[in-house]
Design a protein around this motif. Sequence first.
Motif, PDB file in Angstrom:
ATOM      1  N   THR A 112       0.813  -1.213   0.000  1.00 45.74           N
ATOM      2  CA  THR A 112       0.000   0.000   0.000  1.00 45.74           C
ATOM      3  C   THR A 112       0.852   1.271   0.000  1.00 45.74           C
ATOM      4  OG1 THR A 112      -0.205  -0.026   2.419  1.00 45.74           O
ATOM      5  CG2 THR A 112      -1.934  -1.108   1.158  1.00 45.74           C
ATOM      6  N   PHE A 113       1.836   1.330   0.872  1.00 49.31           N
ATOM      7  CA  PHE A 113       2.637   2.543   1.061  1.00 49.31           C
ATOM      8  C   PHE A 113       3.204   3.065  -0.253  1.00 49.31           C
ATOM      9  CE2 PHE A 113       6.726   4.606   1.788  1.00 49.31           C
ATOM     10  CZ  PHE A 113       6.426   5.528   2.775  1.00 49.31           C
ATOM     11  N   HIS A 114       3.719   2.173  -1.085  1.00 47.15           N
ATOM     12  CA  HIS A 114       4.430   2.628  -2.284  1.00 47.15           C
ATOM     13  C   HIS A 114       3.500   3.171  -3.375  1.00 47.15           C
ATOM     14  CE1 HIS A 114       4.466  -1.711  -4.201  1.00 47.15           C
ATOM     15  NE2 HIS A 114       3.259  -1.247  -4.008  1.00 47.15           N
ATOM     16  N   ASP A 115       2.203   3.136  -3.161  1.00 46.59           N
ATOM     17  CA  ASP A 115       1.251   3.741  -4.096  1.00 46.59           C
ATOM     18  C   ASP A 115       0.869   5.164  -3.703  1.00 46.59           C
ATOM     19  OD1 ASP A 115       0.922   1.806  -6.059  1.00 46.59           O
ATOM     20  OD2 ASP A 115      -0.552   0.708  -4.890  1.00 46.59           O
ATOM     21  N   PHE A 116       1.264   5.604  -2.510  1.00 44.62           N
ATOM     22  CA  PHE A 116       0.796   6.874  -1.985  1.00 44.62           C
ATOM     23  C   PHE A 116       1.713   8.031  -2.350  1.00 44.62           C
ATOM     24  CE2 PHE A 116      -1.250   4.508   1.838  1.00 44.62           C
ATOM     25  CZ  PHE A 116      -2.367   4.227   1.067  1.00 44.62           C
ATOM     26  N   ASP A 117       1.115   9.232  -2.405  1.00 50.81           N
ATOM     27  CA  ASP A 117       1.933  10.434  -2.533  1.00 50.81           C
ATOM     28  C   ASP A 117       2.544  10.750  -1.168  1.00 50.81           C
ATOM     29  OD1 ASP A 117      -0.074  11.644  -0.968  1.00 50.81           O
ATOM     30  OD2 ASP A 117      -1.040  12.578  -2.700  1.00 50.81           O
ATOM     31  N   THR A 118       3.388  11.757  -1.130  1.00 47.89           N
ATOM     32  CA  THR A 118       4.140  12.064   0.089  1.00 47.89           C
ATOM     33  C   THR A 118       3.228  12.335   1.281  1.00 47.89           C
ATOM     34  OG1 THR A 118       5.979  12.955  -1.201  1.00 47.89           O
ATOM     35  CG2 THR A 118       5.845  13.610   1.117  1.00 47.89           C
ATOM     36  N   GLU A 119       2.175  13.103   1.073  1.00 45.04           N
ATOM     37  CA  GLU A 119       1.267  13.441   2.180  1.00 45.04           C
ATOM     38  C   GLU A 119       0.636  12.190   2.783  1.00 45.04           C
ATOM     39  OE1 GLU A 119      -2.788  16.089   3.033  1.00 45.04           O
ATOM     40  OE2 GLU A 119      -1.750  16.224   1.099  1.00 45.04           O
ATOM     41  N   ARG A 120       0.171  11.282   1.936  1.00 41.76           N
ATOM     42  CA  ARG A 120      -0.476  10.071   2.437  1.00 41.76           C
ATOM     43  C   ARG A 120       0.550   9.107   3.032  1.00 41.76           C
ATOM     44  NH1 ARG A 120      -4.938   7.115  -0.501  1.00 41.76           N
ATOM     45  NH2 ARG A 120      -5.661   6.941   1.646  1.00 41.76           N
ATOM     46  N   GLN A 121       1.743   9.067   2.492  1.00 42.02           N
ATOM     47  CA  GLN A 121       2.791   8.239   3.090  1.00 42.02           C
ATOM     48  C   GLN A 121       3.042   8.658   4.534  1.00 42.02           C
ATOM     49  OE1 GLN A 121       6.183   8.704   0.541  1.00 42.02           O
ATOM     50  NE2 GLN A 121       5.617   7.000  -0.800  1.00 42.02           N
ATOM     51  N   ARG A 122       3.149   9.948   4.745  1.00 42.44           N
ATOM     52  CA  ARG A 122       3.450  10.441   6.091  1.00 42.44           C
ATOM     53  C   ARG A 122       2.255  10.261   7.027  1.00 42.44           C
ATOM     54  NH1 ARG A 122       7.495  15.603   4.847  1.00 42.44           N
ATOM     55  NH2 ARG A 122       8.882  14.383   3.494  1.00 42.44           N
ATOM     56  N   ALA A 123       1.046  10.378   6.487  1.00 42.69           N
ATOM     57  CA  ALA A 123      -0.146  10.102   7.299  1.00 42.69           C
ATOM     58  C   ALA A 123      -0.155   8.632   7.720  1.00 42.69           C
ATOM     59  CB  ALA A 123      -1.407  10.450   6.523  1.00 42.69           C
ATOM     60  N   MET A 124       0.163   7.754   6.796  1.00 44.07           N
ATOM     61  CA  MET A 124       0.220   6.326   7.132  1.00 44.07           C
ATOM     62  C   MET A 124       1.281   6.073   8.191  1.00 44.07           C
ATOM     63  SD  MET A 124       0.892   3.112   4.571  1.00 44.07           S
ATOM     64  CE  MET A 124       1.498   1.543   5.218  1.00 44.07           C
ATOM     65  N   GLY A 125       2.439   6.721   8.054  1.00 44.40           N
ATOM     66  CA  GLY A 125       3.494   6.551   9.040  1.00 44.40           C
ATOM     67  C   GLY A 125       3.054   6.968  10.431  1.00 44.40           C
ATOM     68  N   ARG A 126       2.372   8.098  10.534  1.00 47.57           N
ATOM     69  CA  ARG A 126       1.880   8.566  11.837  1.00 47.57           C
ATOM     70  C   ARG A 126       0.876   7.586  12.431  1.00 47.57           C
ATOM     71  NH1 ARG A 126       1.798  13.510   8.967  1.00 47.57           N
ATOM     72  NH2 ARG A 126      -0.441  13.322   8.570  1.00 47.57           N
ATOM     73  N   GLU A 127      -0.030   7.083  11.591  1.00 47.08           N
ATOM     74  CA  GLU A 127      -1.067   6.189  12.095  1.00 47.08           C
ATOM     75  C   GLU A 127      -0.487   4.832  12.509  1.00 47.08           C
ATOM     76  OE1 GLU A 127      -4.484   6.882  12.565  1.00 47.08           O
ATOM     77  OE2 GLU A 127      -3.589   8.867  12.392  1.00 47.08           O
ATOM     78  N   VAL A 128       0.440   4.313  11.735  1.00 46.55           N
ATOM     79  CA  VAL A 128       1.079   3.043  12.103  1.00 46.55           C
ATOM     80  C   VAL A 128       1.805   3.193  13.438  1.00 46.55           C
ATOM     81  CG1 VAL A 128       2.956   1.453  11.496  1.00 46.55           C
ATOM     82  CG2 VAL A 128       1.270   2.120   9.766  1.00 46.55           C
ATOM     83  N   THR A 129       2.516   4.285  13.601  1.00 45.84           N
ATOM     84  CA  THR A 129       3.232   4.520  14.857  1.00 45.84           C
ATOM     85  C   THR A 129       2.254   4.613  16.026  1.00 45.84           C
ATOM     86  OG1 THR A 129       5.000   5.674  13.667  1.00 45.84           O
ATOM     87  CG2 THR A 129       4.828   6.073  16.046  1.00 45.84           C
ATOM     88  N   ALA A 130       1.108   5.221  15.797  1.00 48.68           N
ATOM     89  CA  ALA A 130       0.121   5.404  16.863  1.00 48.68           C
ATOM     90  C   ALA A 130      -0.461   4.084  17.351  1.00 48.68           C
ATOM     91  CB  ALA A 130      -1.001   6.317  16.383  1.00 48.68           C
ATOM     92  N   VAL A 131      -0.551   3.075  16.485  1.00 45.98           N
ATOM     93  CA  VAL A 131      -1.180   1.810  16.887  1.00 45.98           C
ATOM     94  C   VAL A 131      -0.161   0.710  17.178  1.00 45.98           C
ATOM     95  CG1 VAL A 131      -3.247   2.380  15.558  1.00 45.98           C
ATOM     96  CG2 VAL A 131      -1.488   0.919  14.524  1.00 45.98           C
ATOM     97  N   ALA A 132       1.125   1.006  17.004  1.00 46.33           N
ATOM     98  CA  ALA A 132       2.166   0.001  17.189  1.00 46.33           C
ATOM     99  C   ALA A 132       2.595  -0.115  18.641  1.00 46.33           C
ATOM    100  CB  ALA A 132       3.383   0.350  16.335  1.00 46.33           C
ATOM    101  N   ALA A 133       2.992  -1.307  19.031  1.00 50.15           N
ATOM    102  CA  ALA A 133       3.581  -1.521  20.360  1.00 50.15           C
ATOM    103  C   ALA A 133       4.973  -0.895  20.404  1.00 50.15           C
ATOM    104  CB  ALA A 133       3.666  -3.019  20.648  1.00 50.15           C
ATOM    105  N   ALA A 134       5.479  -0.733  21.610  1.00 46.95           N
ATOM    106  CA  ALA A 134       6.794  -0.103  21.768  1.00 46.95           C
ATOM    107  C   ALA A 134       7.912  -0.927  21.134  1.00 46.95           C
ATOM    108  CB  ALA A 134       7.079   0.112  23.253  1.00 46.95           C
TER     109      ALA A 134
END
Length: 203
Positions: free
Chosen positions: A117-139
């Motif tokens: 999924t990530f490699h289909d996104f533009d820069t804005e959506r890539q960074r949004a995905m990064g923030r959301e993944v970090t928010a739901v990930a364990a330490a």
Amino acid sequence: MHYQLAYSIGFHPWEDAATDQPFVDKISELFDREEAGRERPFGPALDLGTGSGIWAVELAKRGWQVTGVDIVDKALRRARDRVAEAGVDVRLVHGDVTDLRAADVGSGYRLIVDSGTFHDFDTERQRAMGREVTAVAAADATLLLIAWPRRRRPLIRGADREEIELAFPDWTITGVEQSHFTLPKLMEAVLRPDEQWYRLRRR
């Protein structure tokens, strides 16, 4: 790539990865490494852009507590059928991978998988995905992410290492390996599938 349209017309060649033995062997090897030294159940795993649930089902069979998320209704219907046929427990969620908290996928995921999924996104959506993944990930989470190298080609935008690092500033890339994915000859000549698996660990 417009996945809603692709599924509506029955075009989903990425599902062929399930029968592409070199690719299957590589992803199994990656999963083996994450499970080494641990006992089942391995903990929560999140399959981003789960599609028809191929890898969500595989992870569930291996002993992970799996949630799969996708925005395409038809893909999720296929995933429900696949889950039922396999007789495993997978939670399937309709949602956008760039807004996981709004999709209520939960949190504390120890393993997160993105097989395209990530490699289909533009820069804005890539960074949004990064923030959301970090928010739901364990330490101590691991992210396994596929990316086709960034270059001019039809259908797939691609992403380079710098884009991944910028989208996931709280993570460290610990490995990059070829996925060994193959395509039918005609598509292979056009797309040149030289995608790579990136392994990231949360800092």
